[in-house]
Scaffold this motif. Structure first.
Motif, short mmCIF file in Angstrom:
data_model
loop_
_atom_site.label_atom_id
_atom_site.label_comp_id
_atom_site.label_asym_id
_atom_site.label_seq_id
_atom_site.Cartn_x
_atom_site.Cartn_y
_atom_site.Cartn_z
N ASP A 64 -0.78 -11.56 2.09
CA ASP A 64 -1.13 -12.95 2.31
C ASP A 64 -1.10 -12.91 3.89
O ASP A 64 -1.47 -13.90 4.42
CB ASP A 64 -0.13 -13.77 1.78
CG ASP A 64 1.44 -13.31 1.91
OD1 ASP A 64 1.63 -12.48 2.75
OD2 ASP A 64 2.18 -14.18 1.85
N ARG A 65 -0.77 -12.03 4.69
CA ARG A 65 -0.62 -12.05 6.10
C ARG A 65 -1.91 -11.30 6.61
O ARG A 65 -2.06 -11.14 7.94
CB ARG A 65 0.49 -11.57 6.76
CG ARG A 65 1.84 -12.25 6.26
CD ARG A 65 3.10 -11.65 6.82
NE ARG A 65 3.29 -10.48 6.04
CZ ARG A 65 4.03 -9.43 6.42
NH1 ARG A 65 4.96 -9.46 7.42
NH2 ARG A 65 4.10 -8.40 5.66
N GLY A 66 -2.71 -10.80 5.63
CA GLY A 66 -3.94 -9.95 6.22
C GLY A 66 -3.53 -8.61 6.41
O GLY A 66 -4.35 -7.90 7.23
N LEU A 67 -2.52 -8.18 6.09
CA LEU A 67 -2.14 -6.83 6.41
C LEU A 67 -2.16 -5.87 5.07
O LEU A 67 -1.94 -6.13 4.21
CB LEU A 67 -0.69 -6.82 7.05
CG LEU A 67 -0.55 -7.58 8.14
CD1 LEU A 67 1.07 -7.83 8.62
CD2 LEU A 67 -1.46 -7.21 9.15
N ILE A 68 -2.22 -4.46 5.51
CA ILE A 68 -1.86 -3.38 4.49
C ILE A 68 -1.34 -2.31 4.95
O ILE A 68 -1.54 -1.91 6.25
CB ILE A 68 -3.65 -2.78 4.01
CG1 ILE A 68 -3.10 -2.12 2.86
CG2 ILE A 68 -4.31 -2.19 5.28
CD1 ILE A 68 -4.88 -1.90 2.14
N PRO A 69 -0.34 -1.79 4.39
CA PRO A 69 0.59 -0.81 4.99
C PRO A 69 -0.07 0.55 5.13
O PRO A 69 -0.99 0.81 4.12
CB PRO A 69 1.58 -0.59 4.10
CG PRO A 69 1.30 -1.31 2.66
CD PRO A 69 0.32 -2.33 2.91
N ALA A 70 0.21 1.26 6.04
CA ALA A 70 -0.63 2.60 6.36
C ALA A 70 0.28 3.71 6.40
O ALA A 70 1.05 3.54 7.57
CB ALA A 70 -1.40 2.54 7.47
N ILE A 71 0.48 4.55 5.72
CA ILE A 71 1.41 5.73 5.87
C ILE A 71 0.68 6.71 6.75
O ILE A 71 -0.27 7.15 6.00
CB ILE A 71 1.80 6.26 4.48
CG1 ILE A 71 2.52 5.08 3.54
CG2 ILE A 71 2.80 7.33 4.60
CD1 ILE A 71 2.30 5.11 2.16
N VAL A 72 1.23 7.15 7.77
CA VAL A 72 0.53 8.02 8.59
C VAL A 72 1.08 9.54 8.43
O VAL A 72 2.43 9.60 8.58
CB VAL A 72 0.41 7.74 10.20
CG1 VAL A 72 -0.25 8.88 10.89
CG2 VAL A 72 0.13 6.25 10.33
N LEU A 87 5.16 4.77 9.46
CA LEU A 87 4.71 3.58 8.49
C LEU A 87 4.21 2.39 9.45
O LEU A 87 5.20 1.98 10.28
CB LEU A 87 5.75 3.08 7.41
CG LEU A 87 5.38 1.80 6.57
CD1 LEU A 87 3.98 2.35 5.77
CD2 LEU A 87 6.34 1.14 5.91
N ALA A 88 2.92 1.99 9.41
CA ALA A 88 2.58 0.91 10.25
C ALA A 88 1.67 0.12 9.28
O ALA A 88 1.45 0.15 8.24
CB ALA A 88 1.81 1.45 11.59
N TYR A 89 1.31 -0.97 9.95
CA TYR A 89 0.21 -2.07 9.13
C TYR A 89 -0.86 -2.13 9.78
O TYR A 89 -1.03 -2.13 11.28
CB TYR A 89 1.06 -3.37 9.19
CG TYR A 89 2.31 -3.38 8.12
CD1 TYR A 89 2.09 -3.43 6.74
CD2 TYR A 89 3.40 -2.83 8.65
CE1 TYR A 89 3.24 -3.37 5.75
CE2 TYR A 89 4.56 -2.68 7.79
CZ TYR A 89 4.45 -2.95 6.35
OH TYR A 89 5.49 -2.85 5.51
N MET A 90 -1.94 -2.44 9.25
CA MET A 90 -3.48 -2.42 9.82
C MET A 90 -3.70 -3.89 8.87
O MET A 90 -3.57 -4.31 8.16
CB MET A 90 -4.27 -1.37 9.34
CG MET A 90 -4.13 -0.08 9.74
SD MET A 90 -5.34 1.14 9.25
CE MET A 90 -4.85 2.47 10.55
N ASN A 91 -4.80 -4.60 10.00
CA ASN A 91 -5.33 -5.57 9.33
C ASN A 91 -7.03 -5.15 9.36
O ASN A 91 -7.18 -3.99 9.63
CB ASN A 91 -5.24 -6.87 10.30
CG ASN A 91 -5.60 -6.89 11.76
OD1 ASN A 91 -6.24 -5.63 12.02
ND2 ASN A 91 -5.08 -7.72 12.40
N ARG A 92 -7.95 -6.20 9.04
CA ARG A 92 -9.19 -5.49 8.96
C ARG A 92 -9.66 -5.07 10.42
O ARG A 92 -10.49 -4.07 10.22
CB ARG A 92 -10.11 -6.65 8.32
CG ARG A 92 -9.81 -7.39 7.08
CD ARG A 92 -10.92 -8.28 6.36
NE ARG A 92 -10.21 -8.59 5.19
CZ ARG A 92 -10.86 -8.08 3.91
NH1 ARG A 92 -11.68 -6.99 4.18
NH2 ARG A 92 -10.35 -8.69 3.02
N GLU A 93 -9.57 -6.01 11.39
CA GLU A 93 -9.85 -5.65 12.64
C GLU A 93 -9.20 -4.18 13.07
O GLU A 93 -10.14 -3.25 13.54
CB GLU A 93 -9.51 -6.61 13.64
CG GLU A 93 -9.99 -6.42 14.89
CD GLU A 93 -9.77 -7.53 16.03
OE1 GLU A 93 -10.32 -7.31 17.13
OE2 GLU A 93 -9.17 -8.15 15.80
#
Length: 111
Positions: A11-19, A30-36
């Motif tokens: 709902d915040r426009g984020l998706i978790p990204a496990i590097v 572990l960080a977060y990405m948005n579409r941009e």
């Protein structure tokens, strides 16, 4: 093949990204990405995240030189989390350690 429009951002426009290190398979962060930031990551071939605390885009390595060169990005079965395999130029953690995951909470004892 999945595209950005198939992903389920929260709902915040984020998706978790496990590097993960592409060679050792060690989890780096572990960080977060948005579409941009995901679009920038795919365009540049370098990890770019959304900083939840600073509320801004963050190209990993821009200030430290510790870039993460993307080998692959895979989504999970629900398309709501990512695994980003990288070739790192240096430490992933702001503390200078190779991985952000260094504090052991539990470890099964060997018999």
């Amino acid at each position: 093949m999945v595209n950005i429009d198939d992903l389920r951002f929260d709902d915040r426009g984020l998706i978790p990204a496990i590097v993960v290190d592409s060679k050792t398979k060690q989890v780096l962060t572990l960080a977060y990405m948005n579409r941009e930031s995901l679009g920038i990551s795919m365009e540049k071939g370098l990890t770019c995240f959304w900083s939840r605390s600073r509320k801004e885009l963050w190209l990993k390595g821009a200030t430290s030189g510790n870039y993460q060169h993307i080998v692959s990005i895979t989504s999970d079965c629900d398309d709501d989390a990512l695994v980003v395999e990288v070739e790192p130029d240096g430490p992933a953690c702001h503390t200078g350690t190779f991985s952000c995951f260094t504090h052991t909470l539990y470890k099964r004892e060997e018999n």
